[in-house]
Design a protein around this motif. Sequence first.
Motif, PDB file in Angstrom:
ATOM      1  N   VAL A   1       0.785  -1.344   0.039  1.00  0.00           N
ATOM      2  CA  VAL A   1       0.103   0.230  -0.364  1.00  0.00           C
ATOM      3  C   VAL A   1       0.760   1.398  -0.192  1.00  0.00           C
ATOM      4  O   VAL A   1       0.698   2.379  -0.785  1.00  0.00           O
ATOM      5  N   GLY A   2       1.538   1.469   1.018  1.00  0.00           N
ATOM      6  CA  GLY A   2       2.728   2.038   1.596  1.00  0.00           C
ATOM      7  C   GLY A   2       3.298   2.648  -0.269  1.00  0.00           C
ATOM      8  O   GLY A   2       3.785   3.567  -0.644  1.00  0.00           O
ATOM      9  N   ALA A   3       3.720   1.763  -1.025  1.00  0.00           N
ATOM     10  CA  ALA A   3       4.712   1.286  -2.814  1.00  0.00           C
ATOM     11  C   ALA A   3       3.361   2.127  -4.060  1.00  0.00           C
ATOM     12  O   ALA A   3       3.869   2.779  -4.680  1.00  0.00           O
ATOM     13  N   THR A   4       2.612   1.601  -3.459  1.00  0.00           N
ATOM     14  CA  THR A   4       1.888   2.294  -4.026  1.00  0.00           C
ATOM     15  C   THR A   4       0.844   3.519  -4.036  1.00  0.00           C
ATOM     16  O   THR A   4       0.778   4.371  -5.210  1.00  0.00           O
ATOM     17  N   ILE A   5       0.387   3.783  -2.923  1.00  0.00           N
ATOM     18  CA  ILE A   5       0.603   5.816  -2.598  1.00  0.00           C
ATOM     19  C   ILE A   5       1.873   6.037  -3.544  1.00  0.00           C
ATOM     20  O   ILE A   5       1.636   7.707  -3.709  1.00  0.00           O
TER      21      ILE A   5
ATOM     22  N   ASP B   1      13.337   3.006  -6.594  1.00  0.00           N
ATOM     23  CA  ASP B   1      14.060   3.250  -5.530  1.00  0.00           C
ATOM     24  C   ASP B   1      12.994   3.004  -4.113  1.00  0.00           C
ATOM     25  O   ASP B   1      13.747   3.114  -3.388  1.00  0.00           O
ATOM     26  N   THR B   2      11.723   3.066  -4.182  1.00  0.00           N
ATOM     27  CA  THR B   2      10.907   2.697  -2.946  1.00  0.00           C
ATOM     28  C   THR B   2      11.769   1.112  -2.838  1.00  0.00           C
ATOM     29  O   THR B   2      11.336   0.447  -1.189  1.00  0.00           O
TER      30      THR B   2
ATOM     31  N   VAL C   1      11.074  16.226 -14.172  1.00  0.00           N
ATOM     32  CA  VAL C   1       9.613  16.013 -13.038  1.00  0.00           C
ATOM     33  C   VAL C   1       9.540  15.190 -12.059  1.00  0.00           C
ATOM     34  O   VAL C   1       9.989  14.964 -11.342  1.00  0.00           O
ATOM     35  N   GLY C   2      10.027  13.621 -12.284  1.00  0.00           N
ATOM     36  CA  GLY C   2       9.103  12.595 -11.816  1.00  0.00           C
ATOM     37  C   GLY C   2      10.358  12.020 -11.359  1.00  0.00           C
ATOM     38  O   GLY C   2      10.829  12.007 -10.589  1.00  0.00           O
ATOM     39  N   ILE C   3      11.665  11.903 -11.664  1.00  0.00           N
ATOM     40  CA  ILE C   3      12.641  11.746 -11.891  1.00  0.00           C
ATOM     41  C   ILE C   3      12.867  12.514  -9.596  1.00  0.00           C
ATOM     42  O   ILE C   3      13.010  11.767  -9.012  1.00  0.00           O
ATOM     43  N   VAL C   4      12.768  14.091  -9.706  1.00  0.00           N
ATOM     44  CA  VAL C   4      12.971  14.600  -8.172  1.00  0.00           C
ATOM     45  C   VAL C   4      11.419  14.124  -7.282  1.00  0.00           C
ATOM     46  O   VAL C   4      12.049  13.780  -6.385  1.00  0.00           O
TER      47      VAL C   4
ATOM     48  N   SER D   1       9.517  10.821  -2.705  1.00  0.00           N
ATOM     49  CA  SER D   1       8.299   9.933  -2.403  1.00  0.00           C
ATOM     50  C   SER D   1       8.967   8.743  -1.742  1.00  0.00           C
ATOM     51  O   SER D   1       8.131   8.675  -0.714  1.00  0.00           O
ATOM     52  N   SER D   2      10.402   8.438  -1.934  1.00  0.00           N
ATOM     53  CA  SER D   2      10.711   7.407  -1.687  1.00  0.00           C
ATOM     54  C   SER D   2      10.689   7.455  -0.095  1.00  0.00           C
ATOM     55  O   SER D   2      10.785   6.371   0.782  1.00  0.00           O
ATOM     56  N   ILE D   3      10.582   8.384   0.379  1.00  0.00           N
ATOM     57  CA  ILE D   3      11.286   9.109   1.627  1.00  0.00           C
ATOM     58  C   ILE D   3      10.882   9.668   2.120  1.00  0.00           C
ATOM     59  O   ILE D   3      10.432   9.310   3.095  1.00  0.00           O
ATOM     60  N   PHE D   4       9.571  10.529   1.954  1.00  0.00           N
ATOM     61  CA  PHE D   4       9.214  11.434   2.264  1.00  0.00           C
ATOM     62  C   PHE D   4       7.483  10.633   2.613  1.00  0.00           C
ATOM     63  O   PHE D   4       6.986  11.323   3.330  1.00  0.00           O
ATOM     64  N   VAL D   5       7.209  10.295   1.294  1.00  0.00           N
ATOM     65  CA  VAL D   5       5.774   9.048   1.587  1.00  0.00           C
ATOM     66  C   VAL D   5       5.361   7.867   1.857  1.00  0.00           C
ATOM     67  O   VAL D   5       4.615   7.633   2.514  1.00  0.00           O
ATOM     68  N   ALA D   6       6.429   6.941   1.126  1.00  0.00           N
ATOM     69  CA  ALA D   6       5.989   5.780   1.400  1.00  0.00           C
ATOM     70  C   ALA D   6       6.545   5.283   2.517  1.00  0.00           C
ATOM     71  O   ALA D   6       5.927   4.761   3.235  1.00  0.00           O
ATOM     72  N   SER D   7       8.212   5.455   2.769  1.00  0.00           N
ATOM     73  CA  SER D   7       7.900   5.221   3.835  1.00  0.00           C
ATOM     74  C   SER D   7       7.745   5.026   5.099  1.00  0.00           C
ATOM     75  O   SER D   7       7.542   4.882   6.583  1.00  0.00           O
TER      76      SER D   7
END
Length: 305
Positions: A165-169, A207-208, A273-276, A281-287
């Motif tokens: 769920v975290g990776a998908t979000i 990355d996630t 834009v997508g790379i940034v 997101s892998s650090i500040f959203v998924a985790s």
Amino acid sequence: MELIKKTNIDFIAMRKISFIVSGIMTIIGIIAMVQIWRGAANMGIDFSGGTSVQLKFAQPVHMDQARAALAKHNLKEANLQDIKEGNKLLVKVGRTTLEAGKAADTIQDVFRKEFPANPFTVESSTEIGPSIGDKLRNDTLIAIAISLLGIIIYIAWRFDFKFGVGATIATMHDVFAMFAVFFIFGKEFNLLFITAALTIAGYSLTDTVVVFDRIRENMHKNLKEPIISVFNKSINEVLSRTIVTSITTFLAAISLLLFGGEVIHDFAFALVVGIVVATYSSIFVASPIVALWEGKALNKVEAKA
């Protein structure tokens, strides 16, 4: 190779700010997707239907003169792109009152009449009917939805449902953020943009997964350590690797943006834009999402015990 030495940053503590920023981007991205579905956004001919003709002239053509010539012949809505290499001009016309198959001929007739001293050759000509454009638009949105579903199934199988769920979000967040940026800047949504969005979805997932791998490893090694500490420690341990990978990919994308020419300019911009956003997101959203979920689940178990 390590650009950053050992760090001890409390990333999870920044979740409130990151969630607010991500929430705003996601809302704008959802609005953009709704507008695309309605056909109200700046749609390329891939999705809205229309005609695209690329001409190569013997001499340079001034954009203002070309636009004025088309306007004289009821094609004032035409979108022009000046391709400086080789005196090329890309003309895109949306749905018109002209008969099917006539728009490309009309464009060529206009330039032959208005610029008789500047001969040209037709390098490419594409015509997409409105029904095909609508089908492409709907199929594209369905493809994105299926891709996200596949992500949650894969991560849930490899790690755990919470991680899936975290990776998908996070991946959805990245796609929505790209839609939001293009919508805000009024850029054209076309198949190249969708290609870039799906490319970034895959990059973001990779990355996630790297971050999640380290988190899972540390969770098994440090069973008594607080969940938040495990997540922060894991993110800090892979931070240097994440930054090196992102910078390398970013430099390749920015090179395409600066030197790739007009035809792939928007595609390269979407990648930049997508790379940034994917790195963020892998650090500040998924985790943080998984950390909070794991923490609540652990507290419930301890409370029952």
